[in-house]
Design a protein around this motif. Sequence first.
Motif, PDB file in Angstrom:
ATOM      1  N   TYR A  91      36.785  49.769  39.262  1.00  0.00           N
ATOM      2  CA  TYR A  91      35.809  48.622  39.101  1.00  0.00           C
ATOM      3  C   TYR A  91      36.013  47.956  37.960  1.00  0.00           C
ATOM      4  O   TYR A  91      36.299  48.778  36.811  1.00  0.00           O
ATOM      5  N   THR A  92      35.949  46.656  38.090  1.00  0.00           N
ATOM      6  CA  THR A  92      36.294  45.816  36.789  1.00  0.00           C
ATOM      7  C   THR A  92      34.650  45.667  36.281  1.00  0.00           C
ATOM      8  O   THR A  92      33.564  45.474  37.146  1.00  0.00           O
ATOM      9  N   ASN A  93      34.471  45.325  35.083  1.00  0.00           N
ATOM     10  CA  ASN A  93      33.424  45.351  34.393  1.00  0.00           C
ATOM     11  C   ASN A  93      33.665  43.827  33.213  1.00  0.00           C
ATOM     12  O   ASN A  93      34.076  44.149  32.128  1.00  0.00           O
ATOM     13  N   GLU A  94      33.414  42.784  33.810  1.00  0.00           N
ATOM     14  CA  GLU A  94      33.774  41.476  33.145  1.00  0.00           C
ATOM     15  C   GLU A  94      32.319  40.981  32.589  1.00  0.00           C
ATOM     16  O   GLU A  94      31.659  40.626  33.004  1.00  0.00           O
ATOM     17  N   PRO A  95      32.362  40.854  31.267  1.00  0.00           N
ATOM     18  CA  PRO A  95      31.314  40.077  30.309  1.00  0.00           C
ATOM     19  C   PRO A  95      31.085  38.873  30.824  1.00  0.00           C
ATOM     20  O   PRO A  95      31.663  38.094  31.151  1.00  0.00           O
ATOM     21  N   ASN A  96      29.462  38.666  31.084  1.00  0.00           N
ATOM     22  CA  ASN A  96      29.057  37.295  31.397  1.00  0.00           C
ATOM     23  C   ASN A  96      27.775  36.880  30.392  1.00  0.00           C
ATOM     24  O   ASN A  96      27.633  37.836  29.354  1.00  0.00           O
ATOM     25  N   ILE A  97      27.230  35.767  30.816  1.00  0.00           N
ATOM     26  CA  ILE A  97      26.050  35.416  29.682  1.00  0.00           C
ATOM     27  C   ILE A  97      24.968  36.544  29.724  1.00  0.00           C
ATOM     28  O   ILE A  97      24.395  36.676  28.521  1.00  0.00           O
ATOM     29  N   SER A  98      24.787  37.116  30.811  1.00  0.00           N
ATOM     30  CA  SER A  98      23.489  37.831  30.805  1.00  0.00           C
ATOM     31  C   SER A  98      23.739  39.266  30.517  1.00  0.00           C
ATOM     32  O   SER A  98      22.894  40.098  30.235  1.00  0.00           O
ATOM     33  N   GLY A  99      25.257  39.786  30.637  1.00  0.00           N
ATOM     34  CA  GLY A  99      25.491  41.280  30.630  1.00  0.00           C
ATOM     35  C   GLY A  99      26.838  41.325  31.104  1.00  0.00           C
ATOM     36  O   GLY A  99      27.768  41.250  30.429  1.00  0.00           O
ATOM     37  N   ALA A 100      27.085  41.598  32.430  1.00  0.00           N
ATOM     38  CA  ALA A 100      28.472  41.801  32.949  1.00  0.00           C
ATOM     39  C   ALA A 100      28.503  41.867  34.344  1.00  0.00           C
ATOM     40  O   ALA A 100      27.384  42.170  34.949  1.00  0.00           O
ATOM     41  N   ASP A 101      29.611  41.185  34.867  1.00  0.00           N
ATOM     42  CA  ASP A 101      30.024  40.947  36.239  1.00  0.00           C
ATOM     43  C   ASP A 101      30.584  42.154  36.599  1.00  0.00           C
ATOM     44  O   ASP A 101      31.883  42.456  36.222  1.00  0.00           O
ATOM     45  N   VAL A 102      30.236  43.094  37.783  1.00  0.00           N
ATOM     46  CA  VAL A 102      30.831  44.131  38.187  1.00  0.00           C
ATOM     47  C   VAL A 102      31.221  44.116  39.572  1.00  0.00           C
ATOM     48  O   VAL A 102      30.575  43.315  40.464  1.00  0.00           O
ATOM     49  N   ALA A 103      32.327  44.638  39.913  1.00  0.00           N
ATOM     50  CA  ALA A 103      33.219  44.371  41.023  1.00  0.00           C
ATOM     51  C   ALA A 103      34.070  45.514  41.545  1.00  0.00           C
ATOM     52  O   ALA A 103      34.865  45.976  40.524  1.00  0.00           O
ATOM     53  N   GLY A 104      34.308  45.874  42.934  1.00  0.00           N
ATOM     54  CA  GLY A 104      35.250  46.899  43.196  1.00  0.00           C
ATOM     55  C   GLY A 104      34.965  47.018  44.708  1.00  0.00           C
ATOM     56  O   GLY A 104      34.157  46.421  45.290  1.00  0.00           O
ATOM     57  N   PHE A 105      35.905  47.854  45.354  1.00  0.00           N
ATOM     58  CA  PHE A 105      35.887  48.093  46.554  1.00  0.00           C
ATOM     59  C   PHE A 105      35.169  49.801  46.998  1.00  0.00           C
ATOM     60  O   PHE A 105      35.576  50.470  45.990  1.00  0.00           O
ATOM     61  N   VAL A 106      34.496  49.678  47.751  1.00  0.00           N
ATOM     62  CA  VAL A 106      33.847  51.094  48.058  1.00  0.00           C
ATOM     63  C   VAL A 106      33.746  51.499  49.636  1.00  0.00           C
ATOM     64  O   VAL A 106      33.627  50.433  50.378  1.00  0.00           O
ATOM     65  N   ILE A 107      34.143  52.876  49.970  1.00  0.00           N
ATOM     66  CA  ILE A 107      34.117  53.009  51.173  1.00  0.00           C
ATOM     67  C   ILE A 107      32.815  53.960  51.364  1.00  0.00           C
ATOM     68  O   ILE A 107      32.480  54.806  50.636  1.00  0.00           O
ATOM     69  N   GLN A 108      31.981  53.443  52.560  1.00  0.00           N
ATOM     70  CA  GLN A 108      30.844  53.942  52.916  1.00  0.00           C
ATOM     71  C   GLN A 108      30.646  54.254  54.143  1.00  0.00           C
ATOM     72  O   GLN A 108      30.995  53.100  55.097  1.00  0.00           O
ATOM     73  N   GLY A 109      30.433  55.378  54.809  1.00  0.00           N
ATOM     74  CA  GLY A 109      30.540  55.986  56.096  1.00  0.00           C
ATOM     75  C   GLY A 109      32.266  55.488  56.728  1.00  0.00           C
ATOM     76  O   GLY A 109      33.158  55.770  55.817  1.00  0.00           O
ATOM     77  N   ASP A 110      32.266  54.631  57.644  1.00  0.00           N
ATOM     78  CA  ASP A 110      33.585  54.550  58.178  1.00  0.00           C
ATOM     79  C   ASP A 110      34.054  53.099  57.801  1.00  0.00           C
ATOM     80  O   ASP A 110      35.017  52.594  58.304  1.00  0.00           O
ATOM     81  N   SER A 111      33.234  52.437  56.846  1.00  0.00           N
ATOM     82  CA  SER A 111      33.462  50.905  56.523  1.00  0.00           C
ATOM     83  C   SER A 111      33.937  50.856  54.981  1.00  0.00           C
ATOM     84  O   SER A 111      33.354  51.522  54.199  1.00  0.00           O
ATOM     85  N   LEU A 112      34.714  49.848  54.842  1.00  0.00           N
ATOM     86  CA  LEU A 112      35.173  49.299  53.620  1.00  0.00           C
ATOM     87  C   LEU A 112      34.649  48.273  53.190  1.00  0.00           C
ATOM     88  O   LEU A 112      34.301  47.186  53.862  1.00  0.00           O
ATOM     89  N   TYR A 113      34.079  48.068  51.872  1.00  0.00           N
ATOM     90  CA  TYR A 113      33.118  46.993  51.448  1.00  0.00           C
ATOM     91  C   TYR A 113      33.743  46.400  50.222  1.00  0.00           C
ATOM     92  O   TYR A 113      34.086  47.044  49.349  1.00  0.00           O
ATOM     93  N   TRP A 114      33.670  45.231  49.910  1.00  0.00           N
ATOM     94  CA  TRP A 114      33.667  44.776  48.621  1.00  0.00           C
ATOM     95  C   TRP A 114      32.408  44.513  48.143  1.00  0.00           C
ATOM     96  O   TRP A 114      31.518  44.064  48.613  1.00  0.00           O
ATOM     97  N   HIS A 115      32.288  45.144  46.673  1.00  0.00           N
ATOM     98  CA  HIS A 115      30.681  45.421  46.242  1.00  0.00           C
ATOM     99  C   HIS A 115      30.960  44.569  44.923  1.00  0.00           C
ATOM    100  O   HIS A 115      31.748  44.662  44.018  1.00  0.00           O
ATOM    101  N   THR A 116      29.699  43.667  44.602  1.00  0.00           N
ATOM    102  CA  THR A 116      29.568  43.028  43.593  1.00  0.00           C
ATOM    103  C   THR A 116      27.973  42.977  42.973  1.00  0.00           C
ATOM    104  O   THR A 116      27.167  43.278  43.829  1.00  0.00           O
ATOM    105  N   TYR A 117      27.758  42.913  41.868  1.00  0.00           N
ATOM    106  CA  TYR A 117      26.665  42.846  41.088  1.00  0.00           C
ATOM    107  C   TYR A 117      26.780  42.675  39.738  1.00  0.00           C
ATOM    108  O   TYR A 117      27.669  42.639  39.050  1.00  0.00           O
ATOM    109  N   TRP A 118      25.623  42.265  39.266  1.00  0.00           N
ATOM    110  CA  TRP A 118      25.535  41.728  37.690  1.00  0.00           C
ATOM    111  C   TRP A 118      24.621  42.711  37.137  1.00  0.00           C
ATOM    112  O   TRP A 118      23.605  43.167  37.603  1.00  0.00           O
TER     113      TRP A 118
END
Length: 313
Positions: A91-118
């Motif tokens: 997962y990457t943790n990129e600083p932004n104005i409010s805190g950090a932009d978080v992103a990565g790939f995750v396998i949940q069940g049988d599916s792969l997801y692109w996952h992001t949040y601040w």
Amino acid sequence: MTSTRQNLFRAGLTLAGAAVLGAAALVAPAHATPTSAQSTTAACSMNPGSVTAAGSHASSIVTAATPPTKKDQPAVAGVFQPGKARITSMYTNEPNISGADVAGFVIQGDSLYWHTYWRTGAGGIDPSVPNAFQRIGGGWTNFVGLETSSWEDSSRARHSAYGLRSDGTLFRWDTRAPAAWRAKGSAAGFSAVKSMALISKTATYDTFLANTRSGALYTIRIPATSPMKPVVTKVRASGWGSLDKLIANKCGQYGTLLLAIDKETKSGFLYAVGHANGASTVINSLGKTTGRYPDAVNFRWGPVWFLDPLNGD
């Protein structure tokens, strides 16, 4: 999502493989047999991450002190549904104005997801930005490993991701956007692999450090060319079989700081690994870290790709 983040994960997945990783007799655990020292280790550190049983995103700082230390950081609660995340990429943790932009790939069940949040400066999820899971596709139930690698300069770009299936098949994909993956080949013969950690990425290849169930340690160099023809080189014949998860970070100009997690004892062991050179590779055992590693899902927190040089091979 920031434009930098969008550029970052035009990520490509590349799975490669060929050549069966041979078995080797299991002897004393690797952490019991230190080898010669690497002088650049003292200032090195890394940021292991994990997903807790409750679904929090946890992080820590592991430092190559004497003994090596693990300092837990405040976890971000409510990121995943409890027990749903099974495997993640870094997962990457990129600083932004409010805190950090978080992103990565995750396998949940049988599916792969692109996952992001601040993440807010206070350590929670920024409520103004969705905790978003973009489904990429299904068919991931039998996958046991996932990692991404990105490399780019002014004239070339290569974004790759790698996944290991339980039958020992390595797959490679290339993607220009998180949801636009293109298959770039596969190869059988990696059923002995227990864990793989990315230690090098260049314009022409990626290299993983991998341990096997029988205890051997190998580098797997995966050229960017097609068809996929990985180069597998033995580093150690035995001693690494009890370790369940490898996490690597740059240490010095050409070295690697390697964290090896034993999930049975919930312990972590730290190593300074010199520039990869087969059996001549210098590996210095720094010892057991302080703290515990209680979570089932482990990964590496990293910066955006252009601030994340890995050159261990």
